[in-house]
Design a protein around this motif. Structure first.
Motif, PDB file in Angstrom:
ATOM      1  N   ASP A  38     115.638  47.836   4.917  1.00 52.18           N
ATOM      2  CA  ASP A  38     116.586  47.297   5.483  1.00 52.18           C
ATOM      3  C   ASP A  38     116.396  46.541   6.811  1.00 52.18           C
ATOM      4  O   ASP A  38     116.816  45.332   7.030  1.00 52.18           O
ATOM      5  N   ALA A  39     115.415  46.821   7.613  1.00 51.69           N
ATOM      6  CA  ALA A  39     115.241  46.338   8.861  1.00 51.69           C
ATOM      7  C   ALA A  39     114.249  45.027   8.240  1.00 51.69           C
ATOM      8  O   ALA A  39     114.610  44.016   9.038  1.00 51.69           O
ATOM      9  N   LEU A  40     113.659  45.044   7.297  1.00 50.86           N
ATOM     10  CA  LEU A  40     112.896  43.601   6.936  1.00 50.86           C
ATOM     11  C   LEU A  40     113.986  42.681   6.506  1.00 50.86           C
ATOM     12  O   LEU A  40     114.056  41.452   6.848  1.00 50.86           O
ATOM     13  N   ARG A  41     114.880  43.210   5.652  1.00 51.80           N
ATOM     14  CA  ARG A  41     116.387  42.200   5.012  1.00 51.80           C
ATOM     15  C   ARG A  41     116.852  41.743   6.661  1.00 51.80           C
ATOM     16  O   ARG A  41     117.346  40.371   6.360  1.00 51.80           O
ATOM     17  N   ALA A  42     117.007  42.549   7.675  1.00 49.94           N
ATOM     18  CA  ALA A  42     117.785  42.154   8.750  1.00 49.94           C
ATOM     19  C   ALA A  42     116.940  40.832   9.363  1.00 49.94           C
ATOM     20  O   ALA A  42     117.464  40.096   9.815  1.00 49.94           O
ATOM     21  N   ILE A  43     115.590  41.058   9.380  1.00 51.45           N
ATOM     22  CA  ILE A  43     114.753  40.090  10.002  1.00 51.45           C
ATOM     23  C   ILE A  43     114.691  38.784   8.969  1.00 51.45           C
ATOM     24  O   ILE A  43     115.099  37.615   9.691  1.00 51.45           O
ATOM     25  N   ILE A  44     114.726  39.003   7.905  1.00 51.91           N
ATOM     26  CA  ILE A  44     114.873  37.544   7.057  1.00 51.91           C
ATOM     27  C   ILE A  44     116.015  37.045   7.123  1.00 51.91           C
ATOM     28  O   ILE A  44     116.203  35.998   7.287  1.00 51.91           O
ATOM     29  N   ALA A  45     117.084  37.736   7.209  1.00 48.38           N
ATOM     30  CA  ALA A  45     118.541  37.131   7.416  1.00 48.38           C
ATOM     31  C   ALA A  45     118.821  36.310   8.510  1.00 48.38           C
ATOM     32  O   ALA A  45     119.307  35.421   8.925  1.00 48.38           O
ATOM     33  N   ALA A  46     118.206  37.061   9.729  1.00 44.78           N
ATOM     34  CA  ALA A  46     118.220  36.524  11.014  1.00 44.78           C
ATOM     35  C   ALA A  46     117.302  35.070  11.159  1.00 44.78           C
ATOM     36  O   ALA A  46     117.768  34.016  11.352  1.00 44.78           O
ATOM     37  N   GLN A  47     116.154  35.108  10.206  1.00 44.43           N
ATOM     38  CA  GLN A  47     115.377  34.179  10.235  1.00 44.43           C
ATOM     39  C   GLN A  47     116.023  32.807   9.350  1.00 44.43           C
ATOM     40  O   GLN A  47     116.126  31.566   9.760  1.00 44.43           O
ATOM     41  N   ALA A  48     116.772  33.400   8.293  1.00 42.91           N
ATOM     42  CA  ALA A  48     117.685  32.289   7.459  1.00 42.91           C
ATOM     43  C   ALA A  48     118.656  31.823   8.325  1.00 42.91           C
ATOM     44  O   ALA A  48     118.970  30.453   8.212  1.00 42.91           O
ATOM     45  N   ASP A  49     119.548  32.531   9.161  1.00 45.58           N
ATOM     46  CA  ASP A  49     120.328  31.951  10.040  1.00 45.58           C
ATOM     47  C   ASP A  49     119.665  30.993  10.863  1.00 45.58           C
ATOM     48  O   ASP A  49     120.521  29.812  11.276  1.00 45.58           O
ATOM     49  N   GLN A  50     118.761  31.182  11.630  1.00 48.60           N
ATOM     50  CA  GLN A  50     118.014  30.189  12.580  1.00 48.60           C
ATOM     51  C   GLN A  50     117.538  28.977  11.696  1.00 48.60           C
ATOM     52  O   GLN A  50     118.020  27.839  12.268  1.00 48.60           O
ATOM     53  N   LEU A  51     116.969  29.041  10.590  1.00 48.42           N
ATOM     54  CA  LEU A  51     116.552  27.906   9.876  1.00 48.42           C
ATOM     55  C   LEU A  51     117.712  27.067   9.491  1.00 48.42           C
ATOM     56  O   LEU A  51     117.882  25.912   9.530  1.00 48.42           O
ATOM     57  N   ALA A  52     118.884  27.580   8.964  1.00 49.55           N
ATOM     58  CA  ALA A  52     120.254  27.097   8.704  1.00 49.55           C
ATOM     59  C   ALA A  52     120.784  26.319   9.999  1.00 49.55           C
ATOM     60  O   ALA A  52     121.203  25.138  10.070  1.00 49.55           O
ATOM     61  N   GLU A  53     120.738  26.882  11.341  1.00 49.11           N
ATOM     62  CA  GLU A  53     121.336  26.584  12.442  1.00 49.11           C
ATOM     63  C   GLU A  53     120.447  24.925  12.771  1.00 49.11           C
ATOM     64  O   GLU A  53     120.731  24.205  13.192  1.00 49.11           O
ATOM     65  N   GLN A  54     119.058  25.253  12.571  1.00 46.26           N
ATOM     66  CA  GLN A  54     117.987  24.163  12.877  1.00 46.26           C
ATOM     67  C   GLN A  54     118.588  22.913  12.058  1.00 46.26           C
ATOM     68  O   GLN A  54     118.682  21.722  12.464  1.00 46.26           O
ATOM     69  N   ALA A  55     118.461  23.312  10.645  1.00 49.98           N
ATOM     70  CA  ALA A  55     119.050  22.277   9.554  1.00 49.98           C
ATOM     71  C   ALA A  55     120.284  21.439   9.983  1.00 49.98           C
ATOM     72  O   ALA A  55     120.407  20.456   9.855  1.00 49.98           O
ATOM     73  N   ARG A  56     121.363  22.321  10.564  1.00 48.81           N
ATOM     74  CA  ARG A  56     122.611  21.807  10.840  1.00 48.81           C
ATOM     75  C   ARG A  56     122.560  20.680  12.169  1.00 48.81           C
ATOM     76  O   ARG A  56     122.972  19.758  12.029  1.00 48.81           O
ATOM     77  N   LYS A  57     121.685  21.118  12.950  1.00 45.60           N
ATOM     78  CA  LYS A  57     121.427  20.533  14.140  1.00 45.60           C
ATOM     79  C   LYS A  57     120.645  19.151  13.851  1.00 45.60           C
ATOM     80  O   LYS A  57     121.055  17.996  14.385  1.00 45.60           O
ATOM     81  N   LEU A  58     119.582  19.339  12.854  1.00 50.46           N
ATOM     82  CA  LEU A  58     118.913  18.068  12.545  1.00 50.46           C
ATOM     83  C   LEU A  58     119.823  17.138  11.847  1.00 50.46           C
ATOM     84  O   LEU A  58     119.924  16.024  12.084  1.00 50.46           O
ATOM     85  N   GLN A  59     120.687  17.615  11.063  1.00 49.62           N
ATOM     86  CA  GLN A  59     121.689  16.630  10.137  1.00 49.62           C
ATOM     87  C   GLN A  59     122.777  16.088  11.099  1.00 49.62           C
ATOM     88  O   GLN A  59     122.987  14.831  10.906  1.00 49.62           O
ATOM     89  N   SER A  60     123.141  16.905  12.297  1.00 49.21           N
ATOM     90  CA  SER A  60     123.937  16.206  13.221  1.00 49.21           C
ATOM     91  C   SER A  60     123.258  15.333  13.721  1.00 49.21           C
ATOM     92  O   SER A  60     123.850  14.044  14.100  1.00 49.21           O
ATOM     93  N   ARG A  61     122.089  15.434  14.313  1.00 44.05           N
ATOM     94  CA  ARG A  61     121.397  14.389  15.122  1.00 44.05           C
ATOM     95  C   ARG A  61     120.906  13.595  14.343  1.00 44.05           C
ATOM     96  O   ARG A  61     121.243  11.948  14.649  1.00 44.05           O
ATOM     97  N   ASP A  62     120.622  13.654  12.991  1.00 50.98           N
ATOM     98  CA  ASP A  62     120.305  12.166  11.895  1.00 50.98           C
ATOM     99  C   ASP A  62     121.729  11.442  11.953  1.00 50.98           C
ATOM    100  O   ASP A  62     121.519  10.187  11.664  1.00 50.98           O
ATOM    101  N   THR A  63     122.951  12.065  11.882  1.00 46.03           N
ATOM    102  CA  THR A  63     124.198  11.051  11.918  1.00 46.03           C
ATOM    103  C   THR A  63     124.317  10.481  12.872  1.00 46.03           C
ATOM    104  O   THR A  63     124.811   9.412  12.903  1.00 46.03           O
ATOM    105  N   LEU A  64     123.953  10.921  14.346  1.00 48.85           N
ATOM    106  CA  LEU A  64     124.241  10.487  15.429  1.00 48.85           C
ATOM    107  C   LEU A  64     123.000   9.076  15.495  1.00 48.85           C
ATOM    108  O   LEU A  64     123.774   8.099  15.911  1.00 48.85           O
ATOM    109  N   ILE A  65     121.938   9.477  14.933  1.00 54.54           N
ATOM    110  CA  ILE A  65     121.078   8.198  15.000  1.00 54.54           C
ATOM    111  C   ILE A  65     121.787   7.383  14.308  1.00 54.54           C
ATOM    112  O   ILE A  65     121.364   5.951  14.501  1.00 54.54           O
ATOM    113  N   ASP A  66     122.081   7.586  13.018  1.00 59.01           N
ATOM    114  CA  ASP A  66     122.452   6.671  12.207  1.00 59.01           C
ATOM    115  C   ASP A  66     123.855   5.740  12.813  1.00 59.01           C
ATOM    116  O   ASP A  66     123.797   4.542  12.668  1.00 59.01           O
ATOM    117  N   LYS A  67     124.610   6.527  13.528  1.00 60.91           N
ATOM    118  CA  LYS A  67     125.774   5.975  13.885  1.00 60.91           C
ATOM    119  C   LYS A  67     125.389   4.747  15.092  1.00 60.91           C
ATOM    120  O   LYS A  67     125.744   3.868  15.522  1.00 60.91           O
TER     121      LYS A  67
END
Length: 241
Positions: A13-42
Motif C-alpha cells: 500500500d505504501a508503494l502504491r501511494a508513492i507511485i500514485a504521488a509520482q504519477a500525479d507529479q508527472l501529470a502536473e509537469q506535463a500539464r505545465k509543459l503543455q500550457s507553456r508550449d501553448t503560450l510559446i505558440d501564442k
C-alpha cells in the motif's frame, strides 16, 4: 544515473501511494509543459503578426512591442530547457520529442580538435595499433569579435642620382587623421542602427576588451561617416523614386 531503491518501503500500500504521488507529479509537469508550449505558440504567432505589420514601417512603439515579445519568448524557452534538463540526464525518455537537429552550415570554417586514445590496449595491454577510422562530432562554437591594429607602412626610398626621397601615398581613411579603420566604423554603425545598441553600451563592451572608446568619440565618427554616405543615400533615393 541509477536511483537508490534500498529505502523503499516493503508494504504494498505504501508503494502504491508513492507511485500514485509520482504519477500525479508527472501529470502536473506535463500539464505545465503543455500550457507553456501553448503560450510559446501564442507569442510566436503574435510576433509574426507584428513583424509583418512592421514591414516598411519605423514605429518605435511597434519595435518595443516586438522586443518585449522576443524577450518573453527567450525567458520561457530558457526556463523550459532548464526544467527539462534533469529529465534528459536520466535514463527515462523526455516527455517532449525534440525536432531532429539540422546540420551545421557548410560555409563555416572547421577547426579540428583531435582526442588521442590511450596508447595501451585496455584488454591485452598491446601498443601496436592500426587506424580503423574515426568518429566526428561537430559542435557550433563562437569566437568573439576582436580588435586589431592595422599598421600602414610606407617605405621611403632615396634616389641615388639626386637624393630625392619618395614613398607611396597613404590610402584614404573614413576619418581623416583619425584612428578608426573602415571595418570598425561600419561595425559601430551597424551595432547602433541595426542592432539598436546605444553608443554608451558599445563603449562598455569595448572597455571589457581593454579598448577605450568613449561615446562622444564614436558619435563623432558616426557624424563624419554620415557625410561620407550621403552620395550613396542620394543614389538609393534616385533608385526608389
Amino acid at each position: 544515473m541509477e536511483e537508490d531503491h534500498s529505502n523503499l518501503p516493503e508494504d504494498i500500500d505504501a508503494l502504491r501511494a508513492i507511485i500514485a504521488a509520482q504519477a500525479d507529479q508527472l501529470a502536473e509537469q506535463a500539464r505545465k509543459l503543455q500550457s507553456r508550449d501553448t503560450l510559446i505558440d501564442k507569442l510566436k504567432a503574435q510576433l509574426a503578426v507584428l513583424k509583418r505589420a512592421r514591414f516598411g514601417s519605423s514605429s518605435e512603439k511597434m519595435d518595443r512591442a516586438i522586443e518585449q515579445l522576443e524577450l518573453a519568448l527567450e525567458d520561457i524557452e530558457a526556463a523550459e530547457a532548464e526544467a527539462m534538463a534533469p529529465a534528459l540526464s536520466s535514463t527515462a525518455s523526455p516527455a517532449k520529442a525534440k525536432p531532429s537537429r539540422q546540420p551545421l552550415p557548410d560555409h563555416l570554417p572547421r577547426h579540428d580538435v583531435t582526442h588521442q586514445a590511450t596508447c595501451a590496449c585496455p584488454v591485452c595491454g598491446g601498443s601496436d595499433f592500426i587506424r580503423a577510422g574515426e568518429s566526428v562530432s561537430e559542435v557550433l562554437d563562437y569566437v568573439p569579435a576582436s580588435f586589431r591594429v592595422v599598421r600602414h607602412v610606407q617605405p621611403r626610398f632615396t634616389c641615388k642620382g639626386c637624393d630625392t626621397q619618395i614613398k607611396a601615398d597613404m590610402p584614404s581613411l573614413p576619418i581623416e587623421r583619425g584612428k578608426p579603420g573602415p571595418g570598425l566604423v561600419a561595425h559601430v554603425l551597424i551595432a547602433k542602427y541595426c542592432d539598436h545598441l546605444p553608443l554608451y553600451r558599445q563603449s562598455e563592451i569595448y572597455a571589457r576588451e581593454g579598448v577605450d572608446l568613449s561615446r562622444s568619440t564614436m558619435a563623432d565618427w558616426i557624424g563624419k561617416a554620415s557625410t561620407l554616405l550621403e552620395p550613396l543615400l542620394a543614389k538609393l533615393r534616385d533608385h526608389v523614386a
